[in-house]
Scaffold this motif. Structure first.
Motif, short mmCIF file in Angstrom:
data_model
loop_
_atom_site.label_atom_id
_atom_site.label_comp_id
_atom_site.label_asym_id
_atom_site.label_seq_id
_atom_site.Cartn_x
_atom_site.Cartn_y
_atom_site.Cartn_z
N TRP A 186 0.84 -1.20 0.00
CA TRP A 186 0.00 0.00 0.00
C TRP A 186 0.88 1.26 0.00
O TRP A 186 0.64 2.20 -0.77
N TYR B 224 1.55 -3.87 -8.35
CA TYR B 224 1.90 -5.12 -7.67
C TYR B 224 3.10 -5.78 -8.34
O TYR B 224 4.04 -6.21 -7.67
N ASN C 193 -3.69 -1.66 -10.13
CA ASN C 193 -3.21 -2.39 -8.95
C ASN C 193 -2.27 -3.52 -9.34
O ASN C 193 -1.26 -3.76 -8.68
N LEU D 39 -5.30 -4.49 -2.62
CA LEU D 39 -3.85 -4.50 -2.41
C LEU D 39 -3.48 -5.26 -1.13
O LEU D 39 -2.44 -5.91 -1.08
#
Length: 168
Positions: free
Chosen positions: A8, A40, A36, A108
């Motif tokens: 995050w 990631y 995301n 997340l």
């Protein structure tokens, strides 16, 4: 679930760079890629981990994204389009944006938890990031041949990786 986690923090930091945000939004809007998932893949590389697409496909993060994050975004876009004619919807739109951001934060958190059991890999962050992005493309594509990825998408992905690497 750990909402405050290193993934995050990474996502907030790197998405705050205008170049990263622009690349991510273009990849999302033009090619349907997940911001995301892009962040990631980059974060995993900084952790010396490879993206396990099989585990990702079966994960709570995947289910959350399809059941919550994507529908919220679609609804927010519909409200955004109506705001022009109905300014009274502005406050509702802002609330929708906050809800979508919180859904992404939960997603997340699921992704962070998923990666905790993955082994560390040997290799540079740059090589790991390229491999993670390649795996991400293969997961999102009907073809595993990343050479078939449109040139515009390849260029945006290269820029995304470059901005992350410069800032890491």
């Amino acid at each position: 679930m750990q909402l405050q986690n290193p993934l995050w923090a990474f996502a907030l930091k790197f998405y705050s760079y205008s170049e990263v945000e622009e690349c991510c939004l273009a990849l999302q809007n033009e090619y349907g890629m997940s911001i995301n998932r892009l962040l990631y893949a980059a974060w995993l590389a900084t952790q010396h981990k490879l993206l396990d697409t099989a585990a990702l496909q079966q994960s709570s993060a995947q289910h959350w994204q399809h059941e919550m994050t994507h529908p919220l975004r679609a609804l927010r876009y519909r409200v955004r389009n109506r705001r022009t004619d109905e300014p009274v919807l502005d406050a509702f739109y802002v609330t929708m944006r906050k809800a979508e951001l919180e859904a992404e934060r939960i997603e997340l958190a699921y992704l962070y938890a998923l990666a905790q059991s993955w082994p560390e890999e040997v290799g540079s962050i740059e090589l790991l990031m390229k491999e993670n992005v390649k795996r991400l493309l293969a997961e999102d594509s009907t073809s595993a041949d990343t050479e078939l990825v449109p040139a515009g998408q390849r260029n945006l992905l290269a820029s995304f990786c470059r901005y992350i690497l410069i800032s890491t």
